[in-house]
Design a protein around this motif. Structure first.
Motif, PDB file in Angstrom:
ATOM      1  N   UNK A  25     -29.397  56.857 -34.335  1.00 47.41           N
ATOM      2  CA  UNK A  25     -29.825  55.617 -33.540  1.00 47.41           C
ATOM      3  C   UNK A  25     -29.385  56.050 -32.254  1.00 47.41           C
ATOM      4  N   UNK A  26     -30.495  56.083 -31.371  1.00 48.79           N
ATOM      5  CA  UNK A  26     -30.514  56.694 -29.788  1.00 48.79           C
ATOM      6  C   UNK A  26     -30.748  55.454 -28.765  1.00 48.79           C
ATOM      7  N   UNK A  27     -29.753  55.615 -27.814  1.00 48.58           N
ATOM      8  CA  UNK A  27     -29.969  54.492 -26.747  1.00 48.58           C
ATOM      9  C   UNK A  27     -30.034  55.057 -25.535  1.00 48.58           C
ATOM     10  N   UNK A  54     -19.476  51.962 -32.616  1.00 51.80           N
ATOM     11  CA  UNK A  54     -18.514  52.600 -33.321  1.00 51.80           C
ATOM     12  C   UNK A  54     -18.868  52.053 -34.923  1.00 51.80           C
ATOM     13  N   UNK A  55     -19.080  51.058 -35.212  1.00 50.21           N
ATOM     14  CA  UNK A  55     -19.410  50.568 -36.591  1.00 50.21           C
ATOM     15  C   UNK A  55     -20.674  51.291 -37.002  1.00 50.21           C
ATOM     16  N   UNK A  56     -21.686  51.260 -36.157  1.00 52.55           N
ATOM     17  CA  UNK A  56     -23.074  51.875 -36.537  1.00 52.55           C
ATOM     18  C   UNK A  56     -22.858  53.340 -36.915  1.00 52.55           C
ATOM     19  N   UNK A  57     -21.801  53.938 -36.259  1.00 45.62           N
ATOM     20  CA  UNK A  57     -21.514  55.366 -36.651  1.00 45.62           C
ATOM     21  C   UNK A  57     -21.169  55.471 -38.013  1.00 45.62           C
ATOM     22  N   UNK A  58     -20.692  54.722 -38.812  1.00 45.45           N
ATOM     23  CA  UNK A  58     -20.461  54.777 -40.115  1.00 45.45           C
ATOM     24  C   UNK A  58     -21.785  54.741 -40.997  1.00 45.45           C
ATOM     25  N   UNK A  59     -23.017  54.312 -40.443  1.00 43.98           N
ATOM     26  CA  UNK A  59     -24.212  54.165 -41.230  1.00 43.98           C
ATOM     27  C   UNK A  59     -25.220  55.284 -40.548  1.00 43.98           C
ATOM     28  N   UNK A 197     -35.552  58.080 -36.966  1.00 49.05           N
ATOM     29  CA  UNK A 197     -34.706  57.781 -35.514  1.00 49.05           C
ATOM     30  C   UNK A 197     -35.020  56.469 -35.089  1.00 49.05           C
ATOM     31  N   UNK A 198     -34.230  56.001 -34.365  1.00 47.77           N
ATOM     32  CA  UNK A 198     -34.475  54.871 -33.561  1.00 47.77           C
ATOM     33  C   UNK A 198     -34.309  55.029 -32.080  1.00 47.77           C
ATOM     34  N   UNK A 242     -27.070  41.566 -30.645  1.00 49.86           N
ATOM     35  CA  UNK A 242     -27.434  41.292 -32.109  1.00 49.86           C
ATOM     36  C   UNK A 242     -28.170  42.438 -33.006  1.00 49.86           C
ATOM     37  N   UNK A 243     -29.075  43.129 -32.140  1.00 51.03           N
ATOM     38  CA  UNK A 243     -29.792  44.178 -32.785  1.00 51.03           C
ATOM     39  C   UNK A 243     -28.982  45.125 -33.413  1.00 51.03           C
ATOM     40  N   UNK A 244     -27.653  45.450 -32.912  1.00 57.26           N
ATOM     41  CA  UNK A 244     -26.731  46.522 -33.465  1.00 57.26           C
ATOM     42  C   UNK A 244     -26.109  45.842 -34.729  1.00 57.26           C
ATOM     43  N   UNK A 245     -25.749  44.432 -34.505  1.00 54.78           N
ATOM     44  CA  UNK A 245     -25.367  43.869 -35.699  1.00 54.78           C
ATOM     45  C   UNK A 245     -26.370  44.058 -36.992  1.00 54.78           C
ATOM     46  N   UNK A 246     -27.682  43.870 -36.844  1.00 50.43           N
ATOM     47  CA  UNK A 246     -28.584  43.931 -37.725  1.00 50.43           C
ATOM     48  C   UNK A 246     -28.595  45.155 -38.181  1.00 50.43           C
ATOM     49  N   UNK A 247     -28.447  46.370 -37.336  1.00 50.29           N
ATOM     50  CA  UNK A 247     -28.698  47.503 -38.051  1.00 50.29           C
ATOM     51  C   UNK A 247     -27.597  47.963 -38.840  1.00 50.29           C
TER      52      UNK A 247
END
Length: 266
Positions: A25-27, A54-59, A197-198, A242-247
């Motif tokens: 996931x790239x931003x 940080x949470x997304x890094x677990x996924x 990738x996103x 919200x997008x990060x939450x969905x991911x």
């Protein structure tokens, strides 16, 4: 023809499709992870966004691809992404240092060539020296369209000729042979052997990534009303959280392998 990401069901389909789950996931930073400000020094990433990343890094592996220098970006982070690419793609990938001194000398020369002209435009037009690239800012100028035209003409007389990428009330000057964001993301995906990738970004500089038109790259433009080569759009910076939450919710399970640390910019 961009599609608005409006429903959780849509993200569920994308992120859980067999063999296409997003692993990288790239931003972009300014205007995407952080709200825009009148002056780039005032920009900061909300702690809520950093916490979600940080949470997304677990996924998924998480990276930031920015026009800022890496030194500037690092001061604004309280977490460590897996990948950092700065200066529009110039800094961060293996071997980037080889062209660094040459790019630095070119930018020093451009500053000297521009100094006299910029002094005639007043303090609302100024140079941001990113060491390996330059940005000419004119957000606070009264007649922005005229200023943009005058700056573009002046940049056309610089030696050597820069690659000029226009942004939101800014002209970014890249040295000849320098990577842009598109080239950097393309190279990162090859080196990391990224299967899916996103990439999300809001600026004209991000169009270089969107124009890659890779089937394995899920592209999102941040902001409505702009023409973009991205496949999908979300309304604004406020929509990123919200997008990060969905991911986080829909990228099931933990990361299957650690990122290639050789690529990480430390």
């Amino acid at each position: 023809n961009m599609t608005t990401i409006a429903t959780e069901e849509y993200l569920e389909v994308i992120t859980n499709r067999p063999n296409t789950a997003i692993r990288y996931a790239l931003f972009d930073f300014d205007g995407t992870l952080a709200p825009l400000e009148l002056h780039p020094d005032r920009v900061s990433m909300p702690l809520a966004v950093q916490d979600k990343l940080r949470q997304l890094q677990q996924r998924s592996a998480v990276g930031i691809v920015t026009g800022r220098s890496l030194a500037d970006l690092r001061r604004r982070l309280v977490f460590e992404p897996d990948y950092l690419i700065g200066n529009h793609g110039i800094e961060g990938l293996p071997g980037w240092e080889r062209g660094a001194r040459s790019f630095e000398r070119i930018c020093e020369g451009w500053q000297q060539q521009l100094q006299g002209f910029l002094s005639t435009l007043g303090s609302d037009v100024w140079i941001e020296d990113k060491r390996y690239s330059l940005s000419l800012h004119f957000l606070r100028a009264a007649h922005r369209a005229g200023i943009a035209q005058a700056l573009t003409l002046q940049c056309g007389q610089l030696d050597p000729q820069p690659r000029v990428i226009a942004g939101k009330a800014v002209l970014n000057l890249l040295p000849p042979g320098a990577r842009d964001k598109g080239g950097a993301v393309d190279e990162l995906m090859k080196l990391a052997r990224a299967s899916r990738a996103l990439y999300a970004g809001d600026d004209v500089t991000d169009e270089q990534v969107f124009l890659l038109d890779r089937e394995d790259l899920f592209t999102i433009h941040v902001g409505v009303g702009d023409d973009s080569a991205a496949r999908y759009v979300i309304p604004d910076h406020a929509s990123v959280l919200p997008l990060l939450g969905l991911l986080i919710n829909y990228l099931s399970g933990s990361r299957d392998r650690a990122p290639n640390r050789r690529i990480s910019a430390r």
